[in-house]
Design a protein around this motif. Structure first.
Motif, short mmCIF file in Angstrom:
data_model
loop_
_atom_site.label_atom_id
_atom_site.label_comp_id
_atom_site.label_asym_id
_atom_site.label_seq_id
_atom_site.Cartn_x
_atom_site.Cartn_y
_atom_site.Cartn_z
N ALA A 9 0.70 -1.54 0.58
CA ALA A 9 -0.01 0.38 0.17
C ALA A 9 0.56 0.96 -0.26
N GLN A 10 1.60 1.04 0.68
CA GLN A 10 2.99 1.71 1.20
C GLN A 10 3.02 2.92 -1.29
N ASP A 11 3.22 2.10 -1.58
CA ASP A 11 3.44 2.04 -3.28
C ASP A 11 2.77 3.42 -3.66
N ASP A 12 0.69 2.84 -3.23
CA ASP A 12 -0.33 3.76 -3.61
C ASP A 12 -0.43 5.00 -3.05
N CYS A 13 0.63 5.38 -1.41
CA CYS A 13 0.27 6.60 -1.50
C CYS A 13 1.20 7.43 -2.01
N THR A 14 0.59 9.01 -2.02
CA THR A 14 0.62 10.15 -2.15
C THR A 14 1.80 10.80 -1.64
N PRO A 15 2.68 11.07 -1.85
CA PRO A 15 3.95 11.35 -0.62
C PRO A 15 3.77 12.72 -0.84
N ILE A 16 4.00 13.17 0.78
CA ILE A 16 3.91 14.13 1.27
C ILE A 16 5.47 15.36 1.01
N ARG A 17 5.23 15.91 0.16
CA ARG A 17 6.85 16.66 0.36
C ARG A 17 6.61 18.60 0.23
N PHE A 18 7.19 18.91 1.07
CA PHE A 18 7.15 20.13 1.11
C PHE A 18 7.71 21.23 0.75
N GLU A 19 7.34 22.24 0.31
CA GLU A 19 7.83 23.73 -0.63
C GLU A 19 9.70 24.56 0.27
N PRO A 20 10.63 24.09 -0.72
CA PRO A 20 11.81 24.79 0.40
C PRO A 20 11.34 25.81 0.95
N SER A 21 11.94 25.22 2.20
CA SER A 21 12.44 26.25 3.12
C SER A 21 11.28 26.31 3.44
N THR A 22 10.30 25.48 3.94
CA THR A 22 9.23 25.84 4.20
C THR A 22 9.02 24.14 5.73
N THR A 23 8.40 24.25 6.24
CA THR A 23 8.04 22.86 7.30
C THR A 23 6.31 22.56 7.05
N SER A 24 5.92 23.12 6.58
CA SER A 24 4.50 22.69 6.68
C SER A 24 4.04 22.87 5.20
N ALA A 25 2.50 22.52 5.81
CA ALA A 25 1.65 21.96 3.83
C ALA A 25 -0.26 21.71 4.36
N VAL A 26 -0.69 22.00 3.22
CA VAL A 26 -2.36 22.03 3.61
C VAL A 26 -2.15 20.93 2.19
N ILE A 27 -3.11 20.04 2.76
CA ILE A 27 -3.48 19.07 1.72
C ILE A 27 -5.58 19.01 1.22
N THR A 28 -5.42 19.05 -0.09
CA THR A 28 -6.63 19.55 0.15
C THR A 28 -7.83 18.28 -0.83
N GLY A 29 -8.56 17.87 -0.80
CA GLY A 29 -9.30 16.82 -1.05
C GLY A 29 -11.05 16.79 -1.29
N GLN A 30 -10.90 15.18 -1.44
CA GLN A 30 -12.55 14.66 -1.12
C GLN A 30 -11.86 12.87 -0.67
N ALA A 31 -12.98 13.21 0.41
CA ALA A 31 -12.67 11.75 0.88
C ALA A 31 -13.67 11.14 0.76
N PRO A 32 -13.19 9.70 -0.19
CA PRO A 32 -14.35 8.83 -1.23
C PRO A 32 -14.92 8.11 0.36
N ALA A 33 -16.26 7.80 -0.90
CA ALA A 33 -17.65 7.24 -0.33
C ALA A 33 -17.28 5.94 0.59
N GLU A 34 -17.39 5.39 -0.56
CA GLU A 34 -15.84 3.33 0.20
C GLU A 34 -14.80 3.23 -0.41
N ASP A 35 -14.26 4.75 0.11
CA ASP A 35 -12.72 3.67 0.46
C ASP A 35 -11.77 5.01 0.73
N ILE A 36 -10.84 5.04 0.69
CA ILE A 36 -9.49 6.05 1.52
C ILE A 36 -8.37 6.83 0.39
N LEU A 37 -8.16 7.38 1.17
CA LEU A 37 -7.64 8.34 0.73
C LEU A 37 -5.63 8.10 1.11
#
Length: 124
Positions: A27-55
């Motif tokens: 499953a790790q291969d199916d996970c989207t990697p979170i990468r911060f922009e250069p010189s930052t230590t945070s990020a915001v992920i925006t999305g849609q949690a599906p009804a029948e699955d997980i992200l």
């Protein structure tokens, strides 16, 4: 028959927990990697949690950092960190040198996708 609110909550979490436990090493291969922009230590992920699955997202950290995750929006959304916590809307922890799998799903299954915004920060 009366069912306490705590028991009701546990019954609602069973589908999420079964999905979380079904993640295997592949499953790790199916996970989207979170990468911060250069010189930052945070990020915001925006999305849609599906009804029948997980992200799934992956976050690689060093040892001794402080990671904080917080749902900024999403009234029917929760996240878990595989092997660490489940069903959270806010969580901070001291990291190890590893890749964490972050799973986002609906709290109570809905027939429609549920919008969310998840804030992540990692500081030394």
């Amino acid at each position: 028959m009366y069912i306490s609110k705590h028991r009701q909550a546990l019954l609602l979490l069973i589908p999420f927990l079964s999905l979380l436990l079904s993640l295997d090493a592949a499953a790790q291969d199916d996970c989207t990697p979170i990468r911060f922009e250069p010189s930052t230590t945070s990020a915001v992920i925006t999305g849609q949690a599906p009804a029948e699955d997980i992200l799934c997202y992956s976050l690689t950290t060093l040892s001794g950092q402080t990671a904080t995750l917080e749902l900024l929006e999403g009234s029917n959304v929760m996240f878990g960190i595989r092997g660490l916590v489940e069903a959270q809307d806010h969580y901070s922890f001291t990291t190890e040198r590893k890749t964490y799998l972050i799973v986002v799903s609906q709290l109570m299954r809905s027939v429609t996708d549920q919008p969310f915004r998840l804030s992540l920060s990692v500081i030394d």
